[in-house]
Scaffold this active site. Structure first.
Site, short mmCIF file in Angstrom:
data_model
loop_
_atom_site.label_atom_id
_atom_site.label_comp_id
_atom_site.label_asym_id
_atom_site.label_seq_id
_atom_site.Cartn_x
_atom_site.Cartn_y
_atom_site.Cartn_z
N HIS A 4 -79.29 5.72 -9.54
CA HIS A 4 -80.75 5.40 -9.67
C HIS A 4 -81.16 5.97 -11.11
O HIS A 4 -82.05 5.19 -11.68
CB HIS A 4 -81.46 5.86 -8.53
CG HIS A 4 -82.26 4.92 -7.78
ND1 HIS A 4 -82.33 5.20 -6.45
CD2 HIS A 4 -83.27 4.17 -8.03
CE1 HIS A 4 -83.23 4.28 -6.10
NE2 HIS A 4 -83.58 3.70 -6.99
N ARG A 63 -70.25 -9.20 -9.84
CA ARG A 63 -68.98 -8.36 -9.78
C ARG A 63 -68.87 -7.68 -8.38
O ARG A 63 -69.58 -6.80 -8.06
CB ARG A 63 -68.69 -7.55 -10.63
CG ARG A 63 -68.71 -7.93 -12.33
CD ARG A 63 -68.16 -7.00 -13.43
NE ARG A 63 -67.72 -7.58 -14.76
CZ ARG A 63 -68.69 -7.68 -15.67
NH1 ARG A 63 -69.92 -7.45 -15.59
NH2 ARG A 63 -68.21 -8.08 -16.80
N ARG A 115 -68.58 -13.57 -7.58
CA ARG A 115 -67.20 -13.81 -7.76
C ARG A 115 -66.44 -12.87 -6.88
O ARG A 115 -66.82 -11.87 -6.38
CB ARG A 115 -66.85 -13.12 -9.20
CG ARG A 115 -65.72 -13.09 -9.74
CD ARG A 115 -65.06 -12.62 -10.95
NE ARG A 115 -65.62 -11.05 -10.92
CZ ARG A 115 -65.43 -10.43 -12.08
NH1 ARG A 115 -65.14 -10.99 -13.44
NH2 ARG A 115 -65.37 -9.13 -11.88
N GLU A 148 -60.36 -17.65 -17.68
CA GLU A 148 -60.07 -16.09 -18.51
C GLU A 148 -58.55 -15.96 -18.75
O GLU A 148 -58.14 -15.00 -19.63
CB GLU A 148 -60.76 -14.83 -18.01
CG GLU A 148 -60.29 -14.93 -16.43
CD GLU A 148 -60.99 -13.81 -15.49
OE1 GLU A 148 -61.78 -12.82 -16.27
OE2 GLU A 148 -60.94 -13.62 -14.41
N ASN A 190 -64.18 -11.70 -21.92
CA ASN A 190 -63.86 -10.19 -22.04
C ASN A 190 -62.32 -10.29 -21.73
O ASN A 190 -61.58 -9.77 -22.55
CB ASN A 190 -64.28 -9.34 -20.95
CG ASN A 190 -66.03 -9.16 -21.08
OD1 ASN A 190 -66.54 -9.60 -22.13
ND2 ASN A 190 -66.46 -8.86 -20.08
N ASP A 191 -61.83 -10.96 -20.76
CA ASP A 191 -60.44 -11.02 -20.64
C ASP A 191 -59.75 -12.22 -21.38
O ASP A 191 -58.41 -11.94 -22.02
CB ASP A 191 -59.98 -11.37 -19.13
CG ASP A 191 -60.05 -10.08 -18.30
OD1 ASP A 191 -59.49 -9.01 -18.55
OD2 ASP A 191 -60.68 -10.01 -17.34
N ARG A 212 -58.58 -5.18 -24.00
CA ARG A 212 -60.00 -4.83 -24.17
C ARG A 212 -60.40 -3.35 -24.04
O ARG A 212 -61.42 -2.92 -24.48
CB ARG A 212 -60.69 -5.75 -23.07
CG ARG A 212 -60.43 -5.26 -21.55
CD ARG A 212 -60.50 -6.13 -20.64
NE ARG A 212 -62.03 -6.00 -20.23
CZ ARG A 212 -62.90 -6.63 -19.15
NH1 ARG A 212 -61.96 -7.72 -18.65
NH2 ARG A 212 -64.02 -6.62 -18.72
N CYS A 260 -69.75 -15.86 -19.18
CA CYS A 260 -70.37 -14.54 -18.40
C CYS A 260 -69.63 -13.25 -18.90
O CYS A 260 -70.00 -12.30 -18.56
CB CYS A 260 -70.44 -14.46 -16.93
SG CYS A 260 -68.59 -14.68 -16.31
C1 PEP Z 1 -64.73 -11.32 -18.26
O1 PEP Z 1 -63.44 -11.19 -18.20
O2 PEP Z 1 -65.16 -11.92 -19.36
C2 PEP Z 1 -65.51 -11.22 -17.08
C3 PEP Z 1 -66.81 -11.33 -17.04
O3 PEP Z 1 -65.14 -10.39 -16.04
P1 PEP Z 1 -64.59 -8.69 -15.99
O4 PEP Z 1 -65.38 -8.12 -17.47
O5 PEP Z 1 -65.21 -8.33 -14.91
O6 PEP Z 1 -63.20 -8.77 -16.28
MG MG Z 2 -62.58 -10.85 -16.53
#
Ligand code: PEP
Ligand code: MG
Length: 548
Positions: free
Chosen positions: A193, A300, A336, A434, A455-456, A466, A503
């Site tokens: 919190h 997530r 997801r 991804e 990100n992936d 990453r 995303c």
């Molecule tokens: C991503 O891979 O960009 C993604 C949104 O998922 P996460 O960061 O949870 O792997």
């Molecule tokens: Mg990902």
């Protein structure tokens, strides 16, 4: 003359982003010691506990007077807890059996806190901190002492950096933040919190500082870098100057960006862009008004699986998804399915000691390998889909057969629920894009929508992890290969009339915006703190061409 102390940097995790500098102000939370309280008769101990609860209630009521509505709501919930006779009942029973008020109270509250901590829901886990706060507040009143030791000297400060072990919500709320520019905790959790309150107020907060209190000096000049994740004690003049310039820039930018938060996002030449919210912890919806976003673009769902009491059951999951739908008030909510594995191990579920886990059994691969776990999530999602505009997407899809297996399983649980007479619906089923193989062969994936996980995607395209600072230079979202793959997915979406969004964190970084908009993306999903800066960056950008 002794040499000035040399600069020292301590690492921490960013729980609320920002920069601050000022003198360190150390605050020690002193635990109320049960043994320190003399025992009276059971009747005296009972009266002492009742008086302490009343004192705690009175203090919280005082705090409400000076709090904003959100803080007031949190405090009102705490007062309601204290007013509930059931809260103190186990303590009173223990006192009747001979315990001191302090021992009885602390034991009873600790049991409740453990119960909340064991909950499968991140929401209830976060409530443990609220109850711990009440435990300590009443214990302080019982011990007739303040929980916060007075600092060694108390010069009037208006720009200090608060450094403490942990900060329960009500202590956060009663802290006069006009005295502090930011805070650093040696403990804490980003899902707490307090982290939420700090983010909501824009107070930079670092947690899990890698430093012993003895390494820090009360009153020492310091820089709190809750962007890079460090606390710098005794900064050199050049360091201080560099951060001063960055801070001035950040402040000016934040003021300008805030004006865009409530508005639908559009480029300077009028192209509408949807900006959705990424939800890592459903508690965040308590402090965000849905008007500021176009729905939830990524939930997530891992947050449901992090408890240490095993996997969440169908009902727990169903309630969590319905809660998000209720909050979104008619806007789409994208959940997801579990993306465990890689850097997100889950005890009892993900393989142990898997070599190269980012390339291993993660995301949908794991869900398909554990259908008994996947089915529970799909059942909860199918039931929630009957309650509102839910969209579901699957992570780490590599080949079309995986998506089809997920769809078949989803249809199976919908049929199963219908046969049981339970309201259920097959929601739109999308996929995260991804994995490079999926992006390259996107036309072979018959998904209802696509969401690019940059990100992936970036780490797999550049073969640069990453989470490895040593290869951060190669982990480049603007690598032409990444941009080309994004364009390929967007084009396929346009050609087939299916939504494509992005995303990953790339969506929240203004310096990448131009490439994303030029590639044709019109739906982005970002973390809560990035909503205003992203909308502002979109408004500053002129797209030109046919779209405008
Ligand atoms: C991503 O891979 O960009 C993604 C949104 O998922 P996460 O960061 O949870 O792997
Ligand atoms: Mg990902």
């Amino acid at each position: 003359m002794s040499a000035p102390p040399s600069e020292q940097s301590f690492a921490g995790m960013v729980a609320s982003p920002g920069l601050a500098f000022g003198p360190i102000r150390l605050r020690f939370i002193v635990a109320a010691e049960a043994a320190a309280v003399a025992q009276g008769t059971p009747a005296e101990e009972r009266r002492a506990l009742e008086a302490a609860i009343a004192a705690a209630q009175a203090r919280l009521s005082e705090l409400i007077e000076t709090s904003d509505p959100m803080a007031g709501e949190i405090l009102a919930v705490q007062i309601a807890f204290l007013e509930d006779p059931e809260l103190a009942a186990p303590a009173l029973a223990a006192i009747a059996g001979g315990d001191s008020a302090m021992a009885g109270w602390r034991a009873a509250m600790n049991e409740q806190i453990a119960g909340y901590r064991e909950s499968d829901s991140a929401y209830f886990q976060a409530r443990a901190a609220d109850i711990a706060d009440l435990r300590d507040r009443v214990a302080d009143a019982l011990a007739n002492k303040t929980a916060v030791a007075p600092p060694p000297q108390t010069p009037p400060q208006t720009d200090a950096i608060l450094v403490t072990e942990d900060l329960p919500p009500s202590r956060f709320l009663e802290t006069d933040w006009s005295c502090y520019r930011g805070a650093v905790l040696t403990h804490g959790s980003a899902a707490s919190h307090v982290a939420m309150l700090a983010r909501a107020r824009g107070i930079p907060l670092l947690i899990g500082l890698d430093a012993d209190f003895s390494a820090l000096t009360e009153g020492a000049a310091a820089v709190l870098d809750a962007e890079g994740g460090c606390l710098i004690q005794h900064p050199a003049a050049a360091t201080l100057e560099r951060y001063r310039r960055r801070l001035a820039r950040l402040r000016a930018d934040a003021t300008a960006d805030a004006a865009y938060l409530d508005r639908p996002a559009a480029t300077a030449d009028g192209t509408a862009v949807q900006v959705c919210l990424n939800v890592d912890d459903p508690a965040i919806v308590e402090v965000i008004d849905p008007v500021v976003c176009d729905g939830i673009g990524l939930t997530r769902s891992e947050f449901l699986f992090y408890g240490d009491t095993g996997l969440p059951d169908e009902e727990t999951q169903f309630r969590a998804y319905v809660r998000l739908l209720g909050w979104a008030d008619g806007k789409p909510v994208t959940v997801r399915t579990l993306d465990a594995g890689g850097d997100k191990p889950i005890a009892g579920l993900t393989p142990e000691r898997e070599a190269n886990s980012f390339l291993g059994q993660r995301g949908l691969r794991l869900s398909l390998a554990r259908p008994e776990v996947f089915r529970v999530q799909l059942r909860a999602l199918a039931r929630a889909a009957a309650r509102g505009p839910l969209k579901v997407m699957v992570p780490m899809v590599t080949v079309p057969a995986e998506l089809e297996r997920a769809r078949a399983l989803f249809q199976e649980v919908v049929d199963e629920l219908s046969a049981e007479g339970v309201e259920a619906r097959l929601p739109p089923l999308g996929m995260m894009v991804e994995v490079p193989a999926a992006a390259l062969a996107i036309a072979t994936f018959d998904a209802d929508f696509y969401s690019i996980g940059s990100n992936d995607l970036v780490q797999y395209v550049t073969a640069a992890s990453r989470d490895n600072a040593a290869v951060a230079g190669l982990y480049d979202p603007l690598n032409p290969a990444v941009i080309e793959l994004i364009g390929r997915v967007v084009d396929h979406g346009a050609a087939t009339g299916r939504e494509v969004s992005l995303c990953g964190d790339m969506a929240a970084e203004p310096k990448f915006l131009e490439s994303l908009l030029k590639a044709g993306l019109r739906v982005l999903s970002v973390a809560p703190a990035a909503l205003a800066p992203t909308k502002a960056a979109i408004a500053r950008y002129t797209l030109g061409g046919e779209d405008a």
